[in-house]
Design a protein around this motif. Sequence first.
Motif, short mmCIF file in Angstrom:
data_model
loop_
_atom_site.label_atom_id
_atom_site.label_comp_id
_atom_site.label_asym_id
_atom_site.label_seq_id
_atom_site.Cartn_x
_atom_site.Cartn_y
_atom_site.Cartn_z
N MET A 159 94.15 -20.02 -64.95
CA MET A 159 94.16 -21.10 -64.00
C MET A 159 95.54 -21.75 -64.01
N ALA A 160 96.04 -22.08 -62.81
CA ALA A 160 97.36 -22.66 -62.69
C ALA A 160 97.37 -24.09 -63.23
N THR A 161 98.50 -24.45 -63.82
CA THR A 161 98.63 -25.83 -64.30
C THR A 161 99.09 -26.70 -63.14
N ARG A 162 98.76 -27.96 -63.21
CA ARG A 162 99.11 -28.91 -62.14
C ARG A 162 100.58 -29.28 -62.22
N ASN A 163 101.20 -29.38 -61.05
CA ASN A 163 102.57 -29.84 -60.90
C ASN A 163 102.56 -31.32 -60.56
N ALA A 164 103.72 -31.89 -60.60
CA ALA A 164 103.86 -33.24 -60.06
C ALA A 164 103.48 -33.15 -58.58
N ASN A 165 102.83 -34.15 -58.09
CA ASN A 165 102.33 -34.15 -56.72
C ASN A 165 103.42 -34.66 -55.78
N THR A 166 104.49 -33.85 -55.63
CA THR A 166 105.61 -34.24 -54.79
C THR A 166 105.98 -33.12 -53.84
N LEU A 167 106.70 -33.48 -52.79
CA LEU A 167 107.18 -32.49 -51.84
C LEU A 167 108.16 -31.52 -52.52
N GLU A 168 108.96 -32.04 -53.45
CA GLU A 168 109.88 -31.15 -54.17
C GLU A 168 109.12 -30.14 -55.03
N ALA A 169 108.02 -30.57 -55.65
CA ALA A 169 107.20 -29.64 -56.43
C ALA A 169 106.63 -28.55 -55.52
N LEU A 170 106.23 -28.94 -54.31
CA LEU A 170 105.72 -27.95 -53.35
C LEU A 170 106.83 -26.99 -52.94
N ILE A 218 109.41 -26.11 -54.71
CA ILE A 218 109.66 -25.22 -55.85
C ILE A 218 108.57 -24.16 -55.95
N GLN A 219 107.32 -24.57 -55.74
CA GLN A 219 106.21 -23.61 -55.80
C GLN A 219 106.36 -22.55 -54.70
N LYS A 276 114.45 -25.45 -60.57
CA LYS A 276 114.14 -24.38 -61.51
C LYS A 276 112.89 -23.66 -61.01
N LEU A 277 113.01 -22.35 -60.75
CA LEU A 277 111.87 -21.58 -60.28
C LEU A 277 110.78 -21.51 -61.34
N LYS A 278 109.54 -21.47 -60.88
CA LYS A 278 108.41 -21.26 -61.78
C LYS A 278 108.22 -19.76 -61.96
N ARG A 279 107.77 -19.38 -63.14
CA ARG A 279 107.43 -17.98 -63.38
C ARG A 279 106.02 -17.77 -62.85
N MET A 280 105.92 -17.01 -61.76
CA MET A 280 104.62 -16.78 -61.15
C MET A 280 104.65 -15.46 -60.40
N LYS A 281 103.48 -14.97 -60.07
CA LYS A 281 103.36 -13.76 -59.28
C LYS A 281 102.72 -14.12 -57.95
N CYS A 282 103.34 -13.70 -56.87
CA CYS A 282 102.81 -13.97 -55.54
C CYS A 282 101.58 -13.09 -55.32
N ALA A 283 100.42 -13.71 -55.36
CA ALA A 283 99.16 -12.97 -55.20
C ALA A 283 99.04 -12.38 -53.80
N ALA A 284 99.54 -13.09 -52.80
CA ALA A 284 99.45 -12.59 -51.43
C ALA A 284 100.25 -11.29 -51.28
N MET A 285 101.48 -11.28 -51.79
CA MET A 285 102.29 -10.06 -51.68
C MET A 285 101.68 -8.94 -52.50
N GLU A 286 101.13 -9.29 -53.64
CA GLU A 286 100.46 -8.27 -54.46
C GLU A 286 99.36 -7.59 -53.64
N GLY A 287 98.59 -8.38 -52.91
CA GLY A 287 97.53 -7.83 -52.06
C GLY A 287 98.07 -7.01 -50.91
N LEU A 288 99.14 -7.49 -50.29
CA LEU A 288 99.73 -6.76 -49.17
C LEU A 288 100.34 -5.43 -49.63
#
Length: 179
Positions: free
Chosen positions: A1-12, A14-15, A71-83
């Motif tokens: 499960m993903a951890t919560r980010n700060a609830n800001t436009l900048e956090a969005l 970055i995500q 700073k980029l988050k280490r994550m995998k794009c699930a949508a691209m993985e599916g595509l």
Amino acid sequence: MATRNANTLEALFIQQLSDIYSAEKQLTKALPKLARAATNPDLVAAFESHLQETHHQVERIDQVVENTGVKLKRMKCAAMEGLVEEGQEVIEEFEQGPVLDAALIAAAQKVEHYEIASYGTLIALARHLNFGQIEGLLQDTLDEERAADQKLTQLAEGKVNVSARQEGGGAGKPSGRHT
């Protein structure tokens, strides 16, 4: 499960940037497979050309990171993985030839539309965050994605779908049956 980010436009921002960075990296591995599966020389060239563009797009994301200090988050794009998985499925489902080429174009256009949506969102977020210095970088990539989508449409409508119809005996009216 993903951890919560700060609830800001900048956090969005970055995500979303982290997501498309992962998507582009996945695409650098998927495009050579699509090129190997394609038989239409123009389609092969389109995939190979877009691979080079994708490498430049990854470099542009690196420039965005450098210019904004995010700073980029280490994550995998699930949508691209599916595509990417869908692209692999059509390679396995159809024999090499014009029908597979048409299926590869369909799969690639789904990818392009995802990327177009992602870069459009990033540009809008960058404007609201006063990241004007990176808007041009993101716009350049958005323009390339739109051009790639248009090129795929032209290939499909001008050559590939015609060849696929001739090979598959798809002349006449659709039967109306879905299998």
